[in-house]
Design a protein around this motif. Structure first.
Motif, PDB file in Angstrom:
ATOM      1  N   TYR A   5      26.259  12.211  72.807  1.00 59.02           N
ATOM      2  CA  TYR A   5      25.774  10.995  73.450  1.00 59.02           C
ATOM      3  C   TYR A   5      25.029  11.361  74.727  1.00 59.02           C
ATOM      4  O   TYR A   5      25.499  12.162  75.526  1.00 59.02           O
ATOM      5  CB  TYR A   5      26.953  10.065  73.755  1.00 59.02           C
ATOM      6  CG  TYR A   5      26.542   8.803  74.459  1.00 59.02           C
ATOM      7  CD1 TYR A   5      25.755   7.861  73.817  1.00 59.02           C
ATOM      8  CD2 TYR A   5      26.939   8.565  75.763  1.00 59.02           C
ATOM      9  CE1 TYR A   5      25.363   6.704  74.462  1.00 59.02           C
ATOM     10  CE2 TYR A   5      26.561   7.405  76.414  1.00 59.02           C
ATOM     11  CZ  TYR A   5      25.772   6.486  75.754  1.00 59.02           C
ATOM     12  OH  TYR A   5      25.390   5.340  76.394  1.00 59.02           O
ATOM     13  N   HIS A   6      23.866  10.779  74.923  1.00 56.92           N
ATOM     14  CA  HIS A   6      23.049  11.023  76.106  1.00 56.92           C
ATOM     15  C   HIS A   6      22.870   9.700  76.855  1.00 56.92           C
ATOM     16  O   HIS A   6      21.950   8.942  76.546  1.00 56.92           O
ATOM     17  CB  HIS A   6      21.688  11.587  75.713  1.00 56.92           C
ATOM     18  CG  HIS A   6      21.767  12.862  74.946  1.00 56.92           C
ATOM     19  ND1 HIS A   6      21.987  14.074  75.557  1.00 56.92           N
ATOM     20  CD2 HIS A   6      21.676  13.116  73.621  1.00 56.92           C
ATOM     21  CE1 HIS A   6      22.007  15.035  74.639  1.00 56.92           C
ATOM     22  NE2 HIS A   6      21.823  14.468  73.460  1.00 56.92           N
ATOM     23  N   ASN A  10      19.613   7.089  76.528  1.00 56.85           N
ATOM     24  CA  ASN A  10      19.816   5.766  75.931  1.00 56.85           C
ATOM     25  C   ASN A  10      19.459   4.644  76.908  1.00 56.85           C
ATOM     26  O   ASN A  10      18.860   3.641  76.520  1.00 56.85           O
ATOM     27  CB  ASN A  10      21.262   5.615  75.453  1.00 56.85           C
ATOM     28  CG  ASN A  10      21.523   6.355  74.167  1.00 56.85           C
ATOM     29  OD1 ASN A  10      20.792   7.289  73.825  1.00 56.85           O
ATOM     30  ND2 ASN A  10      22.550   5.978  73.449  1.00 56.85           N
ATOM     31  N   ALA A  13      15.720   4.456  77.059  1.00 54.06           N
ATOM     32  CA  ALA A  13      15.174   3.804  75.866  1.00 54.06           C
ATOM     33  C   ALA A  13      15.354   2.291  75.948  1.00 54.06           C
ATOM     34  O   ALA A  13      14.462   1.528  75.556  1.00 54.06           O
ATOM     35  CB  ALA A  13      15.841   4.357  74.609  1.00 54.06           C
ATOM     36  N   LEU A  14      16.491   1.860  76.471  1.00 56.30           N
ATOM     37  CA  LEU A  14      16.735   0.422  76.608  1.00 56.30           C
ATOM     38  C   LEU A  14      15.725  -0.208  77.575  1.00 56.30           C
ATOM     39  O   LEU A  14      15.160  -1.278  77.303  1.00 56.30           O
ATOM     40  CB  LEU A  14      18.164   0.177  77.100  1.00 56.30           C
ATOM     41  CG  LEU A  14      18.619  -1.281  77.132  1.00 56.30           C
ATOM     42  CD1 LEU A  14      18.750  -1.830  75.715  1.00 56.30           C
ATOM     43  CD2 LEU A  14      19.937  -1.411  77.870  1.00 56.30           C
ATOM     44  N   SER A  70      22.083  -4.223  77.363  1.00 51.12           N
ATOM     45  CA  SER A  70      22.324  -3.863  75.963  1.00 51.12           C
ATOM     46  C   SER A  70      21.286  -4.566  75.092  1.00 51.12           C
ATOM     47  O   SER A  70      20.592  -5.473  75.549  1.00 51.12           O
ATOM     48  CB  SER A  70      23.736  -4.265  75.523  1.00 51.12           C
ATOM     49  OG  SER A  70      23.863  -5.675  75.545  1.00 51.12           O
ATOM     50  N   TRP A 123      15.453   3.056  67.354  1.00 51.23           N
ATOM     51  CA  TRP A 123      16.070   4.328  67.746  1.00 51.23           C
ATOM     52  C   TRP A 123      17.399   4.079  68.447  1.00 51.23           C
ATOM     53  O   TRP A 123      18.399   4.758  68.171  1.00 51.23           O
ATOM     54  CB  TRP A 123      15.129   5.104  68.666  1.00 51.23           C
ATOM     55  CG  TRP A 123      15.665   6.445  69.054  1.00 51.23           C
ATOM     56  CD1 TRP A 123      15.559   7.601  68.354  1.00 51.23           C
ATOM     57  CD2 TRP A 123      16.415   6.754  70.231  1.00 51.23           C
ATOM     58  NE1 TRP A 123      16.193   8.618  69.021  1.00 51.23           N
ATOM     59  CE2 TRP A 123      16.728   8.127  70.183  1.00 51.23           C
ATOM     60  CE3 TRP A 123      16.860   6.011  71.324  1.00 51.23           C
ATOM     61  CZ2 TRP A 123      17.456   8.773  71.176  1.00 51.23           C
ATOM     62  CZ3 TRP A 123      17.581   6.638  72.311  1.00 51.23           C
ATOM     63  CH2 TRP A 123      17.872   8.004  72.246  1.00 51.23           C
ATOM     64  N   LEU A 124      17.440   3.091  69.336  1.00 53.19           N
ATOM     65  CA  LEU A 124      18.684   2.779  70.048  1.00 53.19           C
ATOM     66  C   LEU A 124      19.772   2.296  69.092  1.00 53.19           C
ATOM     67  O   LEU A 124      20.936   2.671  69.229  1.00 53.19           O
ATOM     68  CB  LEU A 124      18.430   1.685  71.082  1.00 53.19           C
ATOM     69  CG  LEU A 124      18.192   2.133  72.509  1.00 53.19           C
ATOM     70  CD1 LEU A 124      17.918   0.926  73.392  1.00 53.19           C
ATOM     71  CD2 LEU A 124      19.336   2.935  73.051  1.00 53.19           C
ATOM     72  N   GLN A 127      21.279   5.231  67.419  1.00 52.54           N
ATOM     73  CA  GLN A 127      22.126   5.989  68.337  1.00 52.54           C
ATOM     74  C   GLN A 127      23.483   5.325  68.511  1.00 52.54           C
ATOM     75  O   GLN A 127      24.505   5.978  68.535  1.00 52.54           O
ATOM     76  CB  GLN A 127      21.442   6.112  69.713  1.00 52.54           C
ATOM     77  CG  GLN A 127      20.221   6.977  69.733  1.00 52.54           C
ATOM     78  CD  GLN A 127      20.521   8.410  69.351  1.00 52.54           C
ATOM     79  OE1 GLN A 127      21.396   9.041  69.926  1.00 52.54           O
ATOM     80  NE2 GLN A 127      19.817   8.912  68.356  1.00 52.54           N
ATOM     81  N   GLN A 128      23.476   4.010  68.628  1.00 48.56           N
ATOM     82  CA  GLN A 128      24.737   3.302  68.842  1.00 48.56           C
ATOM     83  C   GLN A 128      25.639   3.390  67.617  1.00 48.56           C
ATOM     84  O   GLN A 128      26.856   3.463  67.742  1.00 48.56           O
ATOM     85  CB  GLN A 128      24.459   1.843  69.209  1.00 48.56           C
ATOM     86  CG  GLN A 128      23.859   1.707  70.598  1.00 48.56           C
ATOM     87  CD  GLN A 128      23.547   0.279  70.969  1.00 48.56           C
ATOM     88  OE1 GLN A 128      23.617  -0.628  70.144  1.00 48.56           O
ATOM     89  NE2 GLN A 128      23.185   0.060  72.226  1.00 48.56           N
ATOM     90  N   ASN A 131      27.318   6.850  67.684  1.00 44.88           N
ATOM     91  CA  ASN A 131      28.070   7.218  68.881  1.00 44.88           C
ATOM     92  C   ASN A 131      29.122   6.191  69.258  1.00 44.88           C
ATOM     93  O   ASN A 131      29.465   6.057  70.415  1.00 44.88           O
ATOM     94  CB  ASN A 131      27.103   7.412  70.062  1.00 44.88           C
ATOM     95  CG  ASN A 131      26.286   8.667  69.926  1.00 44.88           C
ATOM     96  OD1 ASN A 131      26.803   9.765  70.010  1.00 44.88           O
ATOM     97  ND2 ASN A 131      24.990   8.505  69.702  1.00 44.88           N
ATOM     98  N   GLY A 134      28.357   3.970  72.083  1.00 48.60           N
ATOM     99  CA  GLY A 134      27.830   4.675  73.247  1.00 48.60           C
ATOM    100  C   GLY A 134      28.508   4.356  74.553  1.00 48.60           C
ATOM    101  O   GLY A 134      27.876   4.363  75.597  1.00 48.60           O
TER     102      GLY A 134
END
Length: 198
Positions: A5-6, A10, A13-14, A70, A123-124, A127-128, A131, A134
């Protein structure tokens, strides 16, 4: 093995998603203003109302998402972004904006910003899912600030031509012409400094 997790990436990106959505909303509103002020046919009024609704919706979504930190209303926002992208592609491919001068540039910019928001949001979302939401760690402030600045510069560089090509941009007074003599662009009755002639 679980994906790493970064938090800074993230968070960046949001910000990018919502900056793009906010800039897209402003371009949509400028497109709506162009259609509604030049409205002659019912189709122009309809296009203006749709662009106005899209602009207000994307602006509200981006502000709410930034407040909540979010991706909010993902199941509604992503289909709405896809519909907006398809509408801009239809206008551009059909040459419907060609008769309105440089309005095609505004539609192209709005399309680009919509795709930026969609890409970043997709992409987000991925990732969520990998992770567990996140919720691990906090972003590094310095890196996040630098990344936010970079994201804002990228989004602004895309949005600016679209706003300049809009009707409001076409009728704006260039910055260098404020306060010039009548022969150089000052409205009649004014002298440099903005004072009325007697």
């Amino acid at each position: 093995m679980a994906a790493k997790y970064h938090p800074t990436l993230n968070a960046t990106a949001l910000l990018f998603v919502y900056f793009a959505a906010m800039a897209g909303a402003i371009v949509e509103l400028s497109i709506a203003a162009g259609y509604l002020t030049e409205a002659g046919a019912p189709g122009m009024v309809f296009a203006g109302v749709v662009a106005l609704a899209a602009g207000l919706a994307f602006l509200a979504w981006s502000l709410w998402g930034l407040h909540r930190n979010s991706l909010v209303l993902r199941r509604l926002a992503f289909p709405a972004l896809l519909v907006a992208a398809a509408a801009h592609i239809t206008v551009l491919a059909g040459g419907l904006a060609a008769s309105e001068g440089s309005l095609g540039v505004s539609h192209l910019v709005a399309l680009g910003l919509t795709l930026m928001a969609l890409g970043g949001g997709g992409w987000l979302g991925r990732q969520q899912k990998t992770n567990d939401g996140g919720a691990h760690g906090l972003p590094r402030t310095g890196r996040l600030l630098a990344a936010a600045f970079g994201a804002a510069v990228v989004v602004a560089s895309v949005a600016t031509p679209g706003l300049a090509a809009s009707m409001a941009g076409q009728h704006a007074v260039p910055h260098g012409e404020h306060g010039l003599a009548p022969s150089e662009g000052t409205p009649p009755g004014l002298v440099p400094g903005g004072h009325h002639q007697k």
